[in-house]
Design a protein around this motif. Structure first.
Motif, PDB file in Angstrom:
ATOM      1  N   UNK A 118       0.852  -1.187   0.000  1.00 39.99           N
ATOM      2  CA  UNK A 118       0.000   0.000   0.000  1.00 39.99           C
ATOM      3  C   UNK A 118       0.894   1.244   0.000  1.00 39.99           C
ATOM      4  N   UNK A 119       0.386   2.372  -0.491  1.00 41.14           N
ATOM      5  CA  UNK A 119       1.226   3.583  -0.541  1.00 41.14           C
ATOM      6  C   UNK A 119       1.859   3.935   0.797  1.00 41.14           C
ATOM      7  N   UNK A 120       1.147   3.685   1.902  1.00 40.92           N
ATOM      8  CA  UNK A 120       1.743   4.058   3.191  1.00 40.92           C
ATOM      9  C   UNK A 120       2.677   2.992   3.757  1.00 40.92           C
ATOM     10  N   UNK A 121       2.934   1.919   2.945  1.00 40.74           N
ATOM     11  CA  UNK A 121       3.974   0.926   3.314  1.00 40.74           C
ATOM     12  C   UNK A 121       5.286   1.218   2.596  1.00 40.74           C
ATOM     13  N   UNK A 122       5.255   2.193   1.676  1.00 38.59           N
ATOM     14  CA  UNK A 122       6.377   2.335   0.740  1.00 38.59           C
ATOM     15  C   UNK A 122       7.033   3.706   0.869  1.00 38.59           C
ATOM     16  N   UNK A 123       8.369   3.702   0.910  1.00 42.03           N
ATOM     17  CA  UNK A 123       9.130   4.951   0.832  1.00 42.03           C
ATOM     18  C   UNK A 123       9.953   4.923  -0.444  1.00 42.03           C
ATOM     19  N   UNK A 124       9.773   5.957  -1.260  1.00 44.65           N
ATOM     20  CA  UNK A 124      10.541   6.080  -2.493  1.00 44.65           C
ATOM     21  C   UNK A 124      11.572   7.189  -2.295  1.00 44.65           C
ATOM     22  N   UNK A 125      12.844   6.835  -2.409  1.00 42.68           N
ATOM     23  CA  UNK A 125      13.916   7.836  -2.274  1.00 42.68           C
ATOM     24  C   UNK A 125      14.533   8.043  -3.646  1.00 42.68           C
ATOM     25  N   UNK A 148      11.991  -0.462   9.997  1.00 39.90           N
ATOM     26  CA  UNK A 148      12.256  -1.669   9.204  1.00 39.90           C
ATOM     27  C   UNK A 148      10.991  -2.255   8.609  1.00 39.90           C
ATOM     28  N   UNK A 149       9.803  -1.739   9.014  1.00 37.91           N
ATOM     29  CA  UNK A 149       8.556  -2.247   8.432  1.00 37.91           C
ATOM     30  C   UNK A 149       8.237  -1.592   7.088  1.00 37.91           C
ATOM     31  N   UNK A 150       8.968  -0.552   6.745  1.00 38.31           N
ATOM     32  CA  UNK A 150       8.717   0.178   5.500  1.00 38.31           C
ATOM     33  C   UNK A 150       9.463  -0.486   4.348  1.00 38.31           C
ATOM     34  N   UNK A 151       8.802  -0.616   3.191  1.00 37.10           N
ATOM     35  CA  UNK A 151       9.497  -1.059   1.977  1.00 37.10           C
ATOM     36  C   UNK A 151      10.201   0.155   1.387  1.00 37.10           C
ATOM     37  N   UNK A 177      17.104  -3.200  16.977  1.00 42.09           N
ATOM     38  CA  UNK A 177      16.021  -2.934  16.028  1.00 42.09           C
ATOM     39  C   UNK A 177      14.866  -3.922  16.164  1.00 42.09           C
ATOM     40  N   UNK A 178      15.051  -4.924  17.003  1.00 39.31           N
ATOM     41  CA  UNK A 178      13.983  -5.921  17.160  1.00 39.31           C
ATOM     42  C   UNK A 178      12.758  -5.253  17.797  1.00 39.31           C
ATOM     43  N   UNK A 179      11.603  -5.724  17.402  1.00 41.50           N
ATOM     44  CA  UNK A 179      10.374  -5.179  17.982  1.00 41.50           C
ATOM     45  C   UNK A 179       9.915  -3.939  17.252  1.00 41.50           C
ATOM     46  N   UNK A 180       9.399  -3.004  18.009  1.00 41.65           N
ATOM     47  CA  UNK A 180       8.808  -1.813  17.405  1.00 41.65           C
ATOM     48  C   UNK A 180       9.864  -0.983  16.658  1.00 41.65           C
ATOM     49  N   UNK A 181       9.543  -0.498  15.461  1.00 44.14           N
ATOM     50  CA  UNK A 181      10.509   0.332  14.740  1.00 44.14           C
ATOM     51  C   UNK A 181      10.938   1.541  15.567  1.00 44.14           C
ATOM     52  N   UNK A 182      12.202   1.947  15.394  1.00 44.42           N
ATOM     53  CA  UNK A 182      12.718   3.093  16.158  1.00 44.42           C
ATOM     54  C   UNK A 182      11.820   4.320  15.989  1.00 44.42           C
ATOM     55  N   UNK A 183      11.336   4.525  14.761  1.00 43.03           N
ATOM     56  CA  UNK A 183      10.546   5.721  14.477  1.00 43.03           C
ATOM     57  C   UNK A 183       9.226   5.759  15.229  1.00 43.03           C
ATOM     58  N   UNK A 184       8.784   4.594  15.728  1.00 47.84           N
ATOM     59  CA  UNK A 184       7.490   4.544  16.415  1.00 47.84           C
ATOM     60  C   UNK A 184       7.645   4.523  17.932  1.00 47.84           C
ATOM     61  N   UNK A 185       8.867   4.454  18.407  1.00 48.46           N
ATOM     62  CA  UNK A 185       9.053   4.370  19.864  1.00 48.46           C
ATOM     63  C   UNK A 185       8.961   5.761  20.489  1.00 48.46           C
ATOM     64  N   UNK A 186       8.439   5.823  21.697  1.00 49.43           N
ATOM     65  CA  UNK A 186       8.349   7.141  22.342  1.00 49.43           C
ATOM     66  C   UNK A 186       9.745   7.690  22.623  1.00 49.43           C
ATOM     67  N   UNK A 187       9.883   8.978  22.460  1.00 52.56           N
ATOM     68  CA  UNK A 187      11.170   9.616  22.733  1.00 52.56           C
ATOM     69  C   UNK A 187      11.186  10.028  24.190  1.00 52.56           C
ATOM     70  N   UNK A 188      12.184   9.525  24.946  1.00 47.97           N
ATOM     71  CA  UNK A 188      12.271   9.903  26.356  1.00 47.97           C
ATOM     72  C   UNK A 188      13.148  11.145  26.452  1.00 47.97           C
ATOM     73  N   UNK A 189      12.583  12.196  26.997  1.00 46.30           N
ATOM     74  CA  UNK A 189      13.380  13.420  27.154  1.00 46.30           C
ATOM     75  C   UNK A 189      14.233  13.267  28.396  1.00 46.30           C
ATOM     76  N   UNK A 190      15.547  13.320  28.210  1.00 43.19           N
ATOM     77  CA  UNK A 190      16.456  13.122  29.332  1.00 43.19           C
ATOM     78  C   UNK A 190      17.198  14.403  29.630  1.00 43.19           C
ATOM     79  N   UNK A 191      17.786  14.410  30.783  1.00 43.19           N
ATOM     80  CA  UNK A 191      18.594  15.568  31.193  1.00 43.19           C
ATOM     81  C   UNK A 191      19.816  15.659  30.281  1.00 43.19           C
TER      82      UNK A 191
END
Ligand code: SF4
Length: 285
Positions: free
Chosen positions: A37-44, A81-84, A262-276
Motif C-alpha cells: 500500500x502507498x503508506x507501506x512504501x518509501x521512495x527515495x 524496518x517495516x517500510x518497503x 532494532x527488534x520489535x517496534x521500529x525506532x521511528x514509532x518508539x516514544x522519545x524519552x526526554x532526558x537531562x
C-alpha cells in the motif's frame, strides 16, 4: 490495491518515449502485485530525470541530494524496518557522485531495493558523458571521445558482495515487473540496474540498440543465479551481445538483522524519552 491507487495528481513530465515510463509502469505493477500500500512504501530519489518520479508515485517520497539517495534510504530503513524502501537514481547519481555510497551499501546489505535508471548519460543536464558511457563516445562534454572506460555496475556489485544483482530493460515492462518483485522480496540489498533509453539525448543506446543485443539469463536453462563465478563471467559480457535478468542471488543476513536494538517496534514509532541533556553529555564525555 490497483495501479491507479499509486497515481498522484501529477502527470509525468518526461519526454515522450523516455525509458523512465517503462520503469514506472513496472514499479507500480510490482507494488500492486505484491499487495503493498502507498503508506507501506518509501521512495527515495536521486538527482536526474528519474528524480521527479517521487511526485508521480503515491507513496512516501524523499528527493535527496546528488549521489546521496542511498545513505538516506539506509537510514530510513534502520528507522523503520517495516517500510518497503525503494531507491530510484540515475546512472550518474549511482555510479558517479554516489559511487562510494553504492559500494558500501552493497557491502552493508541493508534491506532496500535500488533501481538504477541507466541511460549512459547525464540527461537532466542535456547529455554529458556519465560513468556508464562507453569509451570513445562523443558527447557534449567529450567532443573528441570519452577517454575513460565504462564502469560496470554488475561487476562492481558482485565484487562488493552483492546478494541480489540484476539488470532489466525498460522496453520489457513484464520482465522488469517480475525482476522488481523479486528484488523487493529479497532480504538484503537488491540492485536492479535498468537500461533506460534517453530518447532525446542518447542516439546510440536506443531501444533498438538493446533489442538487437539483449539475451535473457532467466531463460537460459543452464544458467544458475546462485553461481558466483558464472555471474562474474556474464557481467563481463558487453558489445554485440549483452545479458540481462538475474545475474546472482544469495542469502546473507541483512544489515538490520544484525542489530538487536532494532527488534520489535521500529525506532521511528518508539516514544522519545526526554532526558537531562547535561547528564547525557557527561555519559558520552
Ligand atoms: Fe528521459 Fe532523456 Fe527526456 Fe530525461 S532527457 S526525460 S532521460 S528522454
Amino acid at each position: 490495491m490497483q495501479e491507479k491507487d499509486f497515481n498522484t495528481s501529477y502527470e509525468p513530465s518526461w519526454c515522450p518515449g523516455c525509458g523512465n515510463f517503462g520503469i514506472f509502469i513496472a514499479l507500480k505493477n510490482a507494488l500492486v502485485e505484491l499487495g503493498l500500500k502507498p503508506d507501506n512504501v518509501l521512495l527515495v530519489a536521486g538527482i536526474g530525470c528519474s528524480g521527479n518520479g517521487v511526485n508521480f508515485l503515491k507513496a512516501y517520497g524523499w528527493h535527496s541530494l546528488h549521489g546521496r539517495a542511498l545513505p538516506t534510504a539506509v537510514g530510513a530503513k534502520l528507522a523503520n524496518q517495516n517500510m518497503t524502501v525503494i531507491v530510484m537514481a540515475g546512472d550518474g547519481d549511482s555510479y558517479g557522485e554516489g559511487m562510494a555510497h553504492f559500494i558500501h551499501a552493497v557491502r552493508g546489505n541493508a534491506n532496500i531495493t535500488y533501481i538504477t535508471h541507466d541511460n549512459s548519460l547525464y540527461s537532466l543536464t542535456t547529455g554529458q558523458s556519465a560513468p556508464t558511457t562507453d569509451k570513445g563516445t562523443r558527447t557534449k562534454s567529450t567532443p573528441d571521445g570519452l577517454i575513460e572506460v565504462r564502469a560496470n555496475p554488475m561487476s562492481l556489485a558482485l565484487s562488493a558482495g552483492g546478494g541480489f544483482v540484476s539488470r532489466g530493460f525498460s522496453g520489457q515492462a513484464d520482465h522488469l515487473t517480475s525482476l522488481i518483485k523479486k528484488a523487493i522480496n529479497h532480504e538484503g540489498f537488491s540492485l536492479v540496474d535498468v537500461f533506460q533509453p534517453c530518447v532525446t539525448f542518447n542516439k546510440i543506446n536506443t531501444f533498438k540498440y538493446y533489442l538487437d543485443r539483449l539475451y535473457n539469463l532467466d531463460e537460459q536453462s543452464n544458467y544458475k543465479a546462485n553461481n558466483l563465478e558464472a555471474a562474474h563471467k556474464e557481467a563481463l559480457v558487453w558489445g554485440n551481445k549483452i545479458p540481462y535478468g538475474l545475474f546472482y542471488q544469495d542469502k546473507r543476513r541483512s544489515y538490520g538483522d544484525h542489530l538487536p536494538q532494532l527488534k520489535g517496534q521500529p525506532l521511528a514509532k518508539r516514544p522519545v524519552k526526554v532526558r537531562n541533556i547535561d547528564q547525557l553529555t557527561r555519559e558520552f564525555a
